[in-house]
Scaffold this motif. Structure first.
Motif, PDB file in Angstrom:
ATOM      1  N   MET A   1       0.814  -1.205   0.000  1.00  0.00           N
ATOM      2  CA  MET A   1       0.000   0.000   0.000  1.00  0.00           C
ATOM      3  C   MET A   1       0.855   1.265   0.000  1.00  0.00           C
ATOM      4  SD  MET A   1      -2.372  -1.413   3.090  1.00  0.00           S
ATOM      5  CE  MET A   1      -3.120   0.175   3.387  1.00  0.00           C
ATOM      6  N   ALA A   2       2.060   1.183   0.571  1.00  0.00           N
ATOM      7  CA  ALA A   2       2.931   2.352   0.674  1.00  0.00           C
ATOM      8  C   ALA A   2       4.338   1.898   1.011  1.00  0.00           C
ATOM      9  CB  ALA A   2       2.417   3.311   1.739  1.00  0.00           C
ATOM     10  N   ALA A   3       5.325   2.734   0.620  1.00  0.00           N
ATOM     11  CA  ALA A   3       6.721   2.414   0.889  1.00  0.00           C
ATOM     12  C   ALA A   3       7.503   3.700   1.092  1.00  0.00           C
ATOM     13  CB  ALA A   3       7.326   1.608  -0.265  1.00  0.00           C
ATOM     14  N   ALA A   4       8.520   3.638   1.951  1.00  0.00           N
ATOM     15  CA  ALA A   4       9.351   4.810   2.204  1.00  0.00           C
ATOM     16  C   ALA A   4      10.766   4.356   2.552  1.00  0.00           C
ATOM     17  CB  ALA A   4       8.785   5.649   3.340  1.00  0.00           C
ATOM     18  N   LEU A   5      11.742   5.191   2.202  1.00  0.00           N
ATOM     19  CA  LEU A   5      13.127   4.988   2.601  1.00  0.00           C
ATOM     20  C   LEU A   5      13.472   6.100   3.583  1.00  0.00           C
ATOM     21  CD1 LEU A   5      15.648   3.212   2.117  1.00  0.00           C
ATOM     22  CD2 LEU A   5      16.382   4.891   0.418  1.00  0.00           C
ATOM     23  N   VAL A   6      13.887   5.712   4.796  1.00  0.00           N
ATOM     24  CA  VAL A   6      14.008   6.655   5.902  1.00  0.00           C
ATOM     25  C   VAL A   6      15.390   6.573   6.536  1.00  0.00           C
ATOM     26  CG1 VAL A   6      12.921   7.456   8.049  1.00  0.00           C
ATOM     27  CG2 VAL A   6      11.557   6.223   6.345  1.00  0.00           C
ATOM     28  N   ASP A   7      15.908   7.732   6.988  1.00  0.00           N
ATOM     29  CA  ASP A   7      17.147   7.787   7.769  1.00  0.00           C
ATOM     30  C   ASP A   7      16.740   7.823   9.243  1.00  0.00           C
ATOM     31  OD1 ASP A   7      19.422   8.522   9.200  1.00  0.00           O
ATOM     32  OD2 ASP A   7      20.217   9.741   7.567  1.00  0.00           O
ATOM     33  N   TYR A   8      17.037   6.733   9.989  1.00  0.00           N
ATOM     34  CA  TYR A   8      16.556   6.678  11.371  1.00  0.00           C
ATOM     35  C   TYR A   8      17.360   7.574  12.309  1.00  0.00           C
ATOM     36  CZ  TYR A   8      20.263   3.180  12.281  1.00  0.00           C
ATOM     37  OH  TYR A   8      21.452   2.512  12.400  1.00  0.00           O
TER      38      TYR A   8
ATOM     39  N   THR B   1       2.280  -6.748  13.046  1.00  0.00           N
ATOM     40  CA  THR B   1       1.112  -7.395  12.454  1.00  0.00           C
ATOM     41  C   THR B   1      -0.162  -6.747  12.981  1.00  0.00           C
ATOM     42  OG1 THR B   1       2.326  -9.484  12.330  1.00  0.00           O
ATOM     43  CG2 THR B   1      -0.056  -9.588  12.074  1.00  0.00           C
ATOM     44  N   LEU B   2      -0.904  -6.110  12.101  1.00  0.00           N
ATOM     45  CA  LEU B   2      -2.197  -5.521  12.435  1.00  0.00           C
ATOM     46  C   LEU B   2      -3.313  -6.447  11.945  1.00  0.00           C
ATOM     47  CD1 LEU B   2      -1.446  -1.828  11.343  1.00  0.00           C
ATOM     48  CD2 LEU B   2      -0.980  -2.924  13.536  1.00  0.00           C
ATOM     49  N   ASP B   3      -4.548  -6.137  12.282  1.00  0.00           N
ATOM     50  CA  ASP B   3      -5.660  -6.992  11.859  1.00  0.00           C
ATOM     51  C   ASP B   3      -5.745  -7.108  10.341  1.00  0.00           C
ATOM     52  OD1 ASP B   3      -6.367  -7.465  14.447  1.00  0.00           O
ATOM     53  OD2 ASP B   3      -7.937  -5.937  14.524  1.00  0.00           O
ATOM     54  N   SER B   4      -5.463  -6.012   9.642  1.00  0.00           N
ATOM     55  CA  SER B   4      -5.640  -6.012   8.189  1.00  0.00           C
ATOM     56  C   SER B   4      -4.356  -5.719   7.417  1.00  0.00           C
ATOM     57  CB  SER B   4      -6.704  -4.982   7.781  1.00  0.00           C
ATOM     58  OG  SER B   4      -6.308  -3.676   8.188  1.00  0.00           O
ATOM     59  N   GLN B   5      -3.258  -5.446   8.129  1.00  0.00           N
ATOM     60  CA  GLN B   5      -2.035  -5.031   7.455  1.00  0.00           C
ATOM     61  C   GLN B   5      -0.797  -5.655   8.102  1.00  0.00           C
ATOM     62  OE1 GLN B   5      -1.870  -0.756   7.622  1.00  0.00           O
ATOM     63  NE2 GLN B   5      -3.904  -0.488   6.706  1.00  0.00           N
ATOM     64  N   TYR B   6       0.254  -5.799   7.293  1.00  0.00           N
ATOM     65  CA  TYR B   6       1.599  -6.066   7.788  1.00  0.00           C
ATOM     66  C   TYR B   6       2.417  -4.790   7.610  1.00  0.00           C
ATOM     67  CZ  TYR B   6       0.783 -11.165   7.473  1.00  0.00           C
ATOM     68  OH  TYR B   6       0.307 -12.425   7.629  1.00  0.00           O
ATOM     69  N   HIS B   7       3.154  -4.378   8.621  1.00  0.00           N
ATOM     70  CA  HIS B   7       4.109  -3.288   8.491  1.00  0.00           C
ATOM     71  C   HIS B   7       5.504  -3.869   8.701  1.00  0.00           C
ATOM     72  CE1 HIS B   7       1.217   0.319   9.305  1.00  0.00           C
ATOM     73  NE2 HIS B   7       0.669  -0.599   8.535  1.00  0.00           N
ATOM     74  N   LEU B   8       6.397  -3.657   7.747  1.00  0.00           N
ATOM     75  CA  LEU B   8       7.751  -4.206   7.809  1.00  0.00           C
ATOM     76  C   LEU B   8       8.778  -3.089   7.846  1.00  0.00           C
ATOM     77  CD1 LEU B   8       7.809  -7.294   5.403  1.00  0.00           C
ATOM     78  CD2 LEU B   8       8.618  -7.263   7.755  1.00  0.00           C
TER      79      LEU B   8
ATOM     80  N   ARG C   1      -2.984  -7.397   4.136  1.00  0.00           N
ATOM     81  CA  ARG C   1      -2.862  -8.822   4.443  1.00  0.00           C
ATOM     82  C   ARG C   1      -3.672  -9.698   3.495  1.00  0.00           C
ATOM     83  NH1 ARG C   1      -3.069 -10.286  10.772  1.00  0.00           N
ATOM     84  NH2 ARG C   1      -2.740 -12.314   9.803  1.00  0.00           N
ATOM     85  N   LYS C   2      -4.804  -9.180   3.001  1.00  0.00           N
ATOM     86  CA  LYS C   2      -5.638  -9.979   2.116  1.00  0.00           C
ATOM     87  C   LYS C   2      -5.023 -10.135   0.733  1.00  0.00           C
ATOM     88  CE  LYS C   2     -10.072  -8.927   4.332  1.00  0.00           C
ATOM     89  NZ  LYS C   2     -11.426  -8.333   4.148  1.00  0.00           N
ATOM     90  N   GLN C   3      -4.229  -9.154   0.315  1.00  0.00           N
ATOM     91  CA  GLN C   3      -3.682  -9.167  -1.041  1.00  0.00           C
ATOM     92  C   GLN C   3      -2.218  -9.573  -1.098  1.00  0.00           C
ATOM     93  OE1 GLN C   3      -4.543  -5.546  -3.221  1.00  0.00           O
ATOM     94  NE2 GLN C   3      -6.405  -5.187  -2.047  1.00  0.00           N
ATOM     95  N   GLY C   4      -1.505  -9.483   0.010  1.00  0.00           N
ATOM     96  CA  GLY C   4      -0.067  -9.745   0.007  1.00  0.00           C
ATOM     97  C   GLY C   4       0.294 -11.060   0.649  1.00  0.00           C
ATOM     98  N   ASN C   5       1.562 -11.438   0.491  1.00  0.00           N
ATOM     99  CA  ASN C   5       2.124 -12.639   1.105  1.00  0.00           C
ATOM    100  C   ASN C   5       3.417 -12.244   1.809  1.00  0.00           C
ATOM    101  OD1 ASN C   5       4.280 -15.019   0.692  1.00  0.00           O
ATOM    102  ND2 ASN C   5       2.267 -15.874   1.127  1.00  0.00           N
ATOM    103  N   LEU C   6       3.489 -12.532   3.106  1.00  0.00           N
ATOM    104  CA  LEU C   6       4.613 -12.059   3.913  1.00  0.00           C
ATOM    105  C   LEU C   6       5.941 -12.644   3.457  1.00  0.00           C
ATOM    106  CD1 LEU C   6       5.508 -10.349   6.294  1.00  0.00           C
ATOM    107  CD2 LEU C   6       4.994 -12.282   7.798  1.00  0.00           C
ATOM    108  N   ALA C   7       5.964 -13.940   3.143  1.00  0.00           N
ATOM    109  CA  ALA C   7       7.212 -14.573   2.713  1.00  0.00           C
ATOM    110  C   ALA C   7       7.715 -13.963   1.413  1.00  0.00           C
ATOM    111  CB  ALA C   7       7.015 -16.079   2.547  1.00  0.00           C
TER     112      ALA C   7
END
Length: 372
Positions: free
Chosen positions: A272-279, A327-334, A351-357
């Motif tokens: 759904m979204a992606a970002a590259l971040v300097d921590y 792990t959220l009810d409807s989303q994975y955040h990595l 989570r419904k459209q993606g595969n974690l592996a």
């Protein structure tokens, strides 16, 4: 498109991490609908599955409670279980010596696992058009794994002709005895047996100081060269104008690299979204989203990564972080830290459209190419 060439074949996946286990199984089910799948959270449970069901391939983690992966393989050798084995380890290498395949060991997988490699492995080992006779792990196969893992332990062997003992120190066979024989000849005799029961002892027994060393044994993959160091060329001196042009070119290449990495991340199924971040600075270097406030989420989760790194430092845990899964009810955040520097990739997956592996596999490939 799902592949049905593995109908009637079976795979056992063994790992104590439930999320990892679920993601691998879901990925295999989606790719190979006719494949029969078994799971276990430790070696003891896996052994019961193998005793009750014929399994073509076992993919097992090494570090597990109750019975670890090496102890599981040792039990398989003792019981003559005709199942090929692939092990997953943080210290893995896919470059197995040729002889290992003939002794029931088909792969050593790096963690985080390369899911595309697992798919190829299943096709190559289990494809209906290229089926091989069942091959169980032998004593030599167990030795391959112990040497690759760099383990220090003792293998005790039992057969009608008596007992034997193989001492291993940091992945090297250092001593072997049986009856009145010792050294290389004793090891060759033990490896030639097919009716051997073995017992793996985690702590090595004391090795006599006069014992002959068995260092150049054909079963020891550490006798081979595994790495190649390449020294980068030295940048020649330039004048001011040339240096300015070079800096501008490097900045353009960096921005192109960031944009390409985020584009690749957005192509992950379900992303759904992606970002590259300097921590370190909290700055978002680039992002893309489809109805999800990724920059806000990335800024907040910068603190998650910082907190985890502080805890690791306080506990004295060496090494880096492969990824952090929320792990959220409807989303994975990595959250995936880069291997160099202070950057991390942050993605949100439906989570419904993606595969974690598959997502982890794709992110690992992106991580290899990020250069900022």
């Amino acid at each position: 498109m799902p592949y049905d060439g593995l109908a009637g074949r079976s795979v056992l996946v063994v790992d104590d991490e439930e999320v990892f286990l679920t993601s691998v199984v879901e990925g295999l089910m989606a790719e190979f609908p006719g494949l029969e799948l078994f799971t276990a959270s430790n070696g003891a449970d896996a052994l019961r599955v193998l005793q009750e069901h014929p399994v073509d391939l076992a993919i097992t983690d090494i570090s597990m409670p109750v019975m670890d992966g090496m102890e599981l393989v040792a039990a398989m050798v003792s019981q003559g279980i005709k199942t090929a084995v692939a092990v997953a380890t943080a210290f893995g290498s896919r470059a197995l010596p040729r002889g290992a395949h003939g002794h029931g060991v088909v792969a050593v997988l790096d963690k985080p696992i390369d899911f595309a490699f697992v798919l190829r492995l299943c096709r190559e080992r289990l494809d209906a058009h290229h089926r091989r006779p069942p091959t169980g792990v032998t004593l030599a196969g167990l030795l391959y794994l112990l040497t690759i893992d760099g383990r220090s332990c003792t293998i005790r062997t039992f057969c009608e002709e008596g007992t034997g003992q193989i001492s291993i120190d940091n992945g090297r066979v250092v001593h072997c005895t049986r009856a009145d024989d010792s050294g290389s000849s004793a090891l060759r005799w033990l490896l030639s047996r097919t009716d051997m029961e073995v017992e793996l002892e985690r702590r090595p027994r004391a090795v006599p100081t006069t014992a002959p060393t068995v260092a150049q044994v054909e079963t020891n993959p550490r006798n081979s060269d595994w790495t190649l160091e390449v020294t980068p060329p030295t940048l020649p001196q330039t004048n001011t104008d040339q240096r300015r042009d070079l800096n501008r070119l490097e900045e353009e290449q960096t921005m192109a690299n960031i944009d390409q990495s985020i584009t690749q991340a957005m192509n992950i199924p379900g992303c759904m979204a992606a970002a590259l971040v300097d921590y370190e600075s909290g700055m978002c270097l680039g992002s893309r989203e489809q109805g999800f406030p990724i920059e806000v989420a990335a800024a907040g989760n910068t603190e998650v990564l910082r907190a985890k790194m502080r805890v690791m430092s306080e506990l004295g845990i060496d090494g880096g972080i492969s990824d952090i899964l929320i792990t959220l009810d409807s989303q994975y955040h990595l959250i995936v830290p880069m291997r160099k520097g202070s950057l991390f990739l942050y993605i949100a997956i439906d989570r419904k459209q993606g595969n974690l592996a598959m997502a982890r596999h794709k992110l690992n490939a992106i991580q290899e190419n990020v250069s900022v």
